[in-house]
Design a protein around this motif. Structure first.
Motif, mmCIF file in Angstrom:
data_model
loop_
_atom_site.group_PDB
_atom_site.id
_atom_site.type_symbol
_atom_site.label_atom_id
_atom_site.label_comp_id
_atom_site.label_asym_id
_atom_site.label_seq_id
_atom_site.Cartn_x
_atom_site.Cartn_y
_atom_site.Cartn_z
ATOM 1 N N THR A 251 -1.659 6.814 -8.693
ATOM 2 C CA THR A 251 -1.668 7.822 -7.634
ATOM 3 C C THR A 251 -1.338 9.205 -8.194
ATOM 4 O O THR A 251 -2.004 10.199 -7.872
ATOM 5 N N GLU A 252 -0.329 9.268 -9.045
ATOM 6 C CA GLU A 252 0.066 10.544 -9.643
ATOM 7 C C GLU A 252 -1.082 11.164 -10.440
ATOM 8 O O GLU A 252 -1.366 12.362 -10.312
ATOM 9 N N GLU A 253 -1.752 10.362 -11.260
ATOM 10 C CA GLU A 253 -2.858 10.888 -12.078
ATOM 11 C C GLU A 253 -4.038 11.313 -11.212
ATOM 12 O O GLU A 253 -4.642 12.354 -11.455
ATOM 13 N N THR B 102 0.853 -1.184 0.000
ATOM 14 C CA THR B 102 0.000 0.000 0.000
ATOM 15 C C THR B 102 0.883 1.226 0.000
ATOM 16 O O THR B 102 1.835 1.306 0.753
ATOM 17 N N ILE B 103 0.579 2.180 -0.856
ATOM 18 C CA ILE B 103 1.316 3.429 -0.899
ATOM 19 C C ILE B 103 0.331 4.565 -0.661
ATOM 20 O O ILE B 103 -0.712 4.622 -1.301
ATOM 21 N N THR B 104 0.663 5.438 0.253
ATOM 22 C CA THR B 104 -0.148 6.614 0.519
ATOM 23 C C THR B 104 0.555 7.802 -0.105
ATOM 24 O O THR B 104 1.707 8.073 0.197
ATOM 25 N N ALA B 105 -0.156 8.528 -0.954
ATOM 26 C CA ALA B 105 0.459 9.603 -1.712
ATOM 27 C C ALA B 105 0.638 10.874 -0.903
ATOM 28 O O ALA B 105 1.623 11.568 -1.059
ATOM 29 N N LYS B 106 -0.290 11.190 -0.060
ATOM 30 C CA LYS B 106 -0.224 12.406 0.730
ATOM 31 C C LYS B 106 -0.613 12.058 2.154
ATOM 32 O O LYS B 106 -1.432 11.168 2.368
ATOM 33 N N PRO B 107 -0.085 12.776 3.126
ATOM 34 C CA PRO B 107 -0.505 12.511 4.493
ATOM 35 C C PRO B 107 -1.984 12.836 4.667
ATOM 36 O O PRO B 107 -2.492 13.775 4.066
ATOM 37 N N ILE C 285 1.022 1.471 -8.934
ATOM 38 C CA ILE C 285 0.425 2.288 -7.876
ATOM 39 C C ILE C 285 0.864 3.741 -8.029
ATOM 40 O O ILE C 285 0.054 4.661 -7.944
ATOM 41 N N SER C 286 2.149 3.947 -8.262
ATOM 42 C CA SER C 286 2.668 5.308 -8.419
ATOM 43 C C SER C 286 2.021 6.028 -9.596
ATOM 44 O O SER C 286 1.678 7.214 -9.490
ATOM 45 N N GLY D 114 -5.723 -4.252 -13.709
ATOM 46 C CA GLY D 114 -4.515 -4.122 -14.516
ATOM 47 C C GLY D 114 -3.259 -3.754 -13.756
ATOM 48 O O GLY D 114 -2.172 -3.746 -14.326
ATOM 49 N N MET D 115 -3.370 -3.454 -12.482
ATOM 50 C CA MET D 115 -2.196 -3.045 -11.707
ATOM 51 C C MET D 115 -1.471 -4.290 -11.185
ATOM 52 O O MET D 115 -2.106 -5.229 -10.731
ATOM 53 N N THR D 116 -0.123 -4.256 -11.267
ATOM 54 C CA THR D 116 0.647 -5.433 -10.849
ATOM 55 C C THR D 116 1.797 -5.143 -9.890
ATOM 56 O O THR D 116 2.381 -6.067 -9.353
ATOM 57 N N CYS D 117 2.167 -3.859 -9.706
ATOM 58 C CA CYS D 117 3.357 -3.574 -8.880
ATOM 59 C C CYS D 117 3.318 -2.152 -8.322
ATOM 60 O O CYS D 117 2.388 -1.395 -8.568
#
Length: 107
Positions: free
Chosen positions: A54-56, A22-27, A50-51, A43-46
């Motif tokens: 998240t960026e979009e 799990t990646i959290t983009a902003k606090p 996620i990055s 379609g997400m695999t890695c």
């Protein structure tokens, strides 16, 4: 020379383990008018996937936080926190721009 990725998305990270990632983009921020929208994404695999998503999503006006639980090879879940109304079509366009498929969106 070609680079192959173990994750299968073509990013070249070589990752073969993404379970529980799990990646959290902003606090997280306490905002009285926050709304959570749950997105189901295929379609997400890695971590690179996620990055990208998240960026979009973070570029969408009103989005204040994005958390993604990866289900490599399955349907991943993203929880998008907004501080103003955001139409699901705008979120779908962001996911599509990242190269993935939005299966559903619910508040």
């Amino acid at each position: 020379m070609s680079i192959e990725s173990s994750c299968g998305c073509g990013c070249g990270c070589g990752s073969n383990s993404s379970e529980g990632l799990t990646i959290t983009a902003k606090p997280s921020e306490e905002i009285m008018s926050q709304n959570n929208i749950t997105l189901k994404i295929d379609g997400m695999t890695c971590g690179h996937c996620i990055s990208s998503v998240t960026e979009e999503l973070n570029e969408v006006p009103g989005v204040s936080n994005v958390q993604i639980a990866l289900a490599a090879g399955g349907t991943s879940t993203a929880v998008v926190t907004t501080n103003s109304p955001v139409e699901s079509s705008v979120l779908e366009a962001a996911v599509t721009e990242a190269g993935y498929t939005l299966v559903s969106a619910s508040a």
